[in-house]
Design a protein around this motif. Structure first.
Motif, PDB file in Angstrom:
ATOM      1  N   GLN A  73     -16.036  19.816   5.550  1.00 51.43           N
ATOM      2  CA  GLN A  73     -17.513  19.644   4.735  1.00 51.43           C
ATOM      3  C   GLN A  73     -16.779  18.499   3.427  1.00 51.43           C
ATOM      4  OE1 GLN A  73     -20.822  21.317   5.229  1.00 51.43           O
ATOM      5  NE2 GLN A  73     -21.934  20.696   4.206  1.00 51.43           N
ATOM      6  N   ALA A  74     -15.569  19.488   2.447  1.00 60.08           N
ATOM      7  CA  ALA A  74     -14.992  18.642   2.241  1.00 60.08           C
ATOM      8  C   ALA A  74     -14.734  17.829   2.206  1.00 60.08           C
ATOM      9  CB  ALA A  74     -13.626  20.181   1.815  1.00 60.08           C
ATOM     10  N   GLN A  75     -14.062  17.731   3.282  1.00 58.92           N
ATOM     11  CA  GLN A  75     -13.279  15.985   3.745  1.00 58.92           C
ATOM     12  C   GLN A  75     -14.314  15.196   3.917  1.00 58.92           C
ATOM     13  OE1 GLN A  75     -10.403  14.983   6.669  1.00 58.92           O
ATOM     14  NE2 GLN A  75      -9.260  16.965   5.184  1.00 58.92           N
ATOM     15  N   VAL A  76     -15.605  15.242   4.182  1.00 59.17           N
ATOM     16  CA  VAL A  76     -16.372  14.425   4.301  1.00 59.17           C
ATOM     17  C   VAL A  76     -16.778  13.543   2.709  1.00 59.17           C
ATOM     18  CG1 VAL A  76     -18.793  13.704   5.492  1.00 59.17           C
ATOM     19  CG2 VAL A  76     -17.285  15.022   6.715  1.00 59.17           C
ATOM     20  N   LYS A  77     -17.165  15.309   2.018  1.00 54.27           N
ATOM     21  CA  LYS A  77     -17.264  14.957   1.004  1.00 54.27           C
ATOM     22  C   LYS A  77     -16.488  13.777   0.008  1.00 54.27           C
ATOM     23  CE  LYS A  77     -19.177  17.244  -3.098  1.00 54.27           C
ATOM     24  NZ  LYS A  77     -18.547  16.729  -4.265  1.00 54.27           N
ATOM     25  N   ALA A  78     -15.585  14.527   0.309  1.00 53.89           N
ATOM     26  CA  ALA A  78     -14.439  13.575  -0.632  1.00 53.89           C
ATOM     27  C   ALA A  78     -13.675  12.031   0.204  1.00 53.89           C
ATOM     28  CB  ALA A  78     -12.897  14.442  -0.054  1.00 53.89           C
ATOM     29  N   MET A  79     -14.157  11.640   1.005  1.00 53.91           N
ATOM     30  CA  MET A  79     -14.450  10.219   2.014  1.00 53.91           C
ATOM     31  C   MET A  79     -15.590   9.828   0.912  1.00 53.91           C
ATOM     32  SD  MET A  79     -14.062  10.892   6.064  1.00 53.91           S
ATOM     33  CE  MET A  79     -12.765  12.331   6.567  1.00 53.91           C
ATOM     34  N   CYS A  80     -16.835  10.636   0.829  1.00 52.13           N
ATOM     35  CA  CYS A  80     -17.867  10.234   0.403  1.00 52.13           C
ATOM     36  C   CYS A  80     -17.740   9.416  -0.880  1.00 52.13           C
ATOM     37  CB  CYS A  80     -19.086  10.830   0.621  1.00 52.13           C
ATOM     38  SG  CYS A  80     -19.324  10.866   2.157  1.00 52.13           S
ATOM     39  N   GLU A  81     -17.096  10.069  -1.596  1.00 50.17           N
ATOM     40  CA  GLU A  81     -16.660   9.544  -3.555  1.00 50.17           C
ATOM     41  C   GLU A  81     -15.572   9.282  -3.453  1.00 50.17           C
ATOM     42  OE1 GLU A  81     -18.130  12.676  -5.897  1.00 50.17           O
ATOM     43  OE2 GLU A  81     -19.656  13.093  -3.767  1.00 50.17           O
ATOM     44  N   GLN A  82     -14.614   9.087  -2.584  1.00 54.74           N
ATOM     45  CA  GLN A  82     -13.894   7.984  -2.687  1.00 54.74           C
ATOM     46  C   GLN A  82     -13.725   6.883  -1.798  1.00 54.74           C
ATOM     47  OE1 GLN A  82      -9.349   9.800  -1.707  1.00 54.74           O
ATOM     48  NE2 GLN A  82     -10.334  12.339  -2.204  1.00 54.74           N
ATOM     49  N   LEU A  83     -14.855   6.983  -1.287  1.00 54.75           N
ATOM     50  CA  LEU A  83     -14.474   5.464  -0.232  1.00 54.75           C
ATOM     51  C   LEU A  83     -15.598   5.103   0.388  1.00 54.75           C
ATOM     52  CD1 LEU A  83     -13.134   2.818   1.194  1.00 54.75           C
ATOM     53  CD2 LEU A  83     -13.022   4.226   3.210  1.00 54.75           C
ATOM     54  N   LEU A  84     -16.829   5.670   1.506  1.00 56.07           N
ATOM     55  CA  LEU A  84     -18.358   5.110   1.882  1.00 56.07           C
ATOM     56  C   LEU A  84     -19.166   5.089   0.487  1.00 56.07           C
ATOM     57  CD1 LEU A  84     -17.101   8.410   4.647  1.00 56.07           C
ATOM     58  CD2 LEU A  84     -16.644   5.209   4.289  1.00 56.07           C
ATOM     59  N   VAL A  85     -18.735   6.037  -0.573  1.00 53.34           N
ATOM     60  CA  VAL A  85     -19.963   6.027  -1.184  1.00 53.34           C
ATOM     61  C   VAL A  85     -19.986   4.855  -3.047  1.00 53.34           C
ATOM     62  CG1 VAL A  85     -22.306   6.666  -2.417  1.00 53.34           C
ATOM     63  CG2 VAL A  85     -21.074   7.554  -0.263  1.00 53.34           C
ATOM     64  N   ASN A  86     -20.641   3.969  -3.535  1.00 55.15           N
ATOM     65  CA  ASN A  86     -20.132   2.859  -4.483  1.00 55.15           C
ATOM     66  C   ASN A  86     -21.682   4.856  -5.080  1.00 55.15           C
ATOM     67  OD1 ASN A  86     -20.836   2.748  -7.611  1.00 55.15           O
ATOM     68  ND2 ASN A  86     -21.394   0.543  -6.350  1.00 55.15           N
ATOM     69  N   THR A  87     -20.986   5.722  -6.055  1.00 57.49           N
ATOM     70  CA  THR A  87     -21.905   7.205  -7.102  1.00 57.49           C
ATOM     71  C   THR A  87     -22.325   6.442  -7.957  1.00 57.49           C
ATOM     72  OG1 THR A  87     -19.561   8.438  -7.947  1.00 57.49           O
ATOM     73  CG2 THR A  87     -20.720   8.920  -5.520  1.00 57.49           C
ATOM     74  N   VAL A  88     -21.784   5.179  -8.755  1.00 52.85           N
ATOM     75  CA  VAL A  88     -22.948   5.075  -9.566  1.00 52.85           C
ATOM     76  C   VAL A  88     -24.742   4.468  -9.135  1.00 52.85           C
ATOM     77  CG1 VAL A  88     -22.780   3.171 -11.471  1.00 52.85           C
ATOM     78  CG2 VAL A  88     -20.563   4.197 -10.469  1.00 52.85           C
ATOM     79  N   ILE A  89     -24.387   3.711  -8.226  1.00 54.96           N
ATOM     80  CA  ILE A  89     -25.721   3.392  -7.677  1.00 54.96           C
ATOM     81  C   ILE A  89     -26.251   4.049  -6.405  1.00 54.96           C
ATOM     82  CG2 ILE A  89     -25.132   0.403  -8.917  1.00 54.96           C
ATOM     83  CD1 ILE A  89     -24.393  -0.355  -5.938  1.00 54.96           C
ATOM     84  N   GLU A  90     -25.766   4.230  -5.757  1.00 57.41           N
ATOM     85  CA  GLU A  90     -25.974   4.910  -4.787  1.00 57.41           C
ATOM     86  C   GLU A  90     -25.775   6.678  -4.280  1.00 57.41           C
ATOM     87  OE1 GLU A  90     -24.356   1.506  -1.335  1.00 57.41           O
ATOM     88  OE2 GLU A  90     -22.764   3.047  -2.251  1.00 57.41           O
ATOM     89  N   GLU A  91     -26.716   6.988  -3.852  1.00 58.71           N
ATOM     90  CA  GLU A  91     -27.065   8.713  -3.471  1.00 58.71           C
ATOM     91  C   GLU A  91     -26.239   8.769  -1.790  1.00 58.71           C
ATOM     92  OE1 GLU A  91     -30.373  10.061  -5.221  1.00 58.71           O
ATOM     93  OE2 GLU A  91     -31.286   8.889  -3.484  1.00 58.71           O
ATOM     94  N   TYR A  92     -26.294   9.804  -1.555  1.00 62.39           N
ATOM     95  CA  TYR A  92     -26.126  10.332  -0.608  1.00 62.39           C
ATOM     96  C   TYR A  92     -26.287  11.669   0.354  1.00 62.39           C
ATOM     97  CZ  TYR A  92     -21.276  12.976  -1.802  1.00 62.39           C
ATOM     98  OH  TYR A  92     -20.116  13.348  -2.278  1.00 62.39           O
ATOM     99  N   GLU A  93     -26.436  12.069   1.784  1.00 60.17           N
ATOM    100  CA  GLU A  93     -25.927  13.246   1.886  1.00 60.17           C
ATOM    101  C   GLU A  93     -25.257  13.247   3.333  1.00 60.17           C
ATOM    102  OE1 GLU A  93     -30.500  14.438   3.059  1.00 60.17           O
ATOM    103  OE2 GLU A  93     -31.131  12.472   2.095  1.00 60.17           O
ATOM    104  N   PHE A  94     -25.411  14.440   3.929  1.00 61.99           N
ATOM    105  CA  PHE A  94     -24.489  13.659   5.115  1.00 61.99           C
ATOM    106  C   PHE A  94     -24.397  15.263   5.479  1.00 61.99           C
ATOM    107  CE2 PHE A  94     -21.385  15.540   2.597  1.00 61.99           C
ATOM    108  CZ  PHE A  94     -20.898  16.899   3.126  1.00 61.99           C
ATOM    109  N   LYS A  95     -24.691  15.591   7.312  1.00 58.46           N
ATOM    110  CA  LYS A  95     -24.528  16.354   7.901  1.00 58.46           C
ATOM    111  C   LYS A  95     -23.090  16.971   9.002  1.00 58.46           C
ATOM    112  CE  LYS A  95     -28.099  15.132  10.832  1.00 58.46           C
ATOM    113  NZ  LYS A  95     -30.151  15.069  11.143  1.00 58.46           N
ATOM    114  N   ILE A  96     -23.155  17.873   9.414  1.00 58.24           N
ATOM    115  CA  ILE A  96     -21.894  18.023  10.239  1.00 58.24           C
ATOM    116  C   ILE A  96     -22.572  18.762  11.416  1.00 58.24           C
ATOM    117  CG2 ILE A  96     -20.165  19.147  10.563  1.00 58.24           C
ATOM    118  CD1 ILE A  96     -19.059  18.624   7.821  1.00 58.24           C
ATOM    119  N   GLU A  97     -22.235  17.711  12.346  1.00 62.63           N
ATOM    120  CA  GLU A  97     -22.232  18.645  14.348  1.00 62.63           C
ATOM    121  C   GLU A  97     -20.653  18.996  14.234  1.00 62.63           C
ATOM    122  OE1 GLU A  97     -24.261  15.410  16.072  1.00 62.63           O
ATOM    123  OE2 GLU A  97     -25.594  15.602  14.494  1.00 62.63           O
TER     124      GLU A  97
END
Lengths: 79, 79
Positions: free
Chosen positions: A54-78
């Motif tokens: 959970q924490a890893q994926v959140k870090a990936m989103c914030e650091q690379l995958l998502v531009n948090t200025v203009i984008e929002e995200y959600e994720f689920k882990i299987e």
């Protein structure tokens, strides 16, 4: 394990790609479409031993995958 | 009603964007990532009176939103 990440533009941000798709659908006769938003769908295949997935994926989103200025995200882990 | 459409490349199709993201994540120190696939996440806002929503969205996907030669999709419809 797999992480599925859904990224979309924040509601207050203009989405020209969505507008174009919306126009295209109307041209094809789909009149019932009010609005279209186009985002990204990212599937990560990760080592199962990643304990704090959970924490890893959140870090990936914030650091690379998502531009948090203009984008929002959600994720689920299987598993 | 809302339709959420998830489009991704078929498993046998190369995904250079996914490869690039995968490299980026490894450079940032996320070593647990095996594979990344990047697809599209489309949210349609539609008139509620569209009676056959399921069939409508399928038609939109096949005619405009999805390149069925190289991509596959799934969607869900919410009231």
């Amino acid at each position: 394990m797999k992480a599925r990440i859904y990224v979309k533009l924040k509601p207050e941000v203009l989405d020209p790609q969505g507008k174009a798709v919306s126009g295209g659908l109307k041209n094809l006769g789909f009149d019932g479409v009010r609005d279209v938003r186009v985002g990204k769908y990212i599937v990560l295949d990760m080592d199962d031993d990643a304990s704090n997935g959970q924490a890893q994926v959140k870090a990936m989103c914030e650091q690379l995958l998502v531009n948090t200025v203009i984008e929002e995200y959600e994720f689920k882990i299987e598993p």
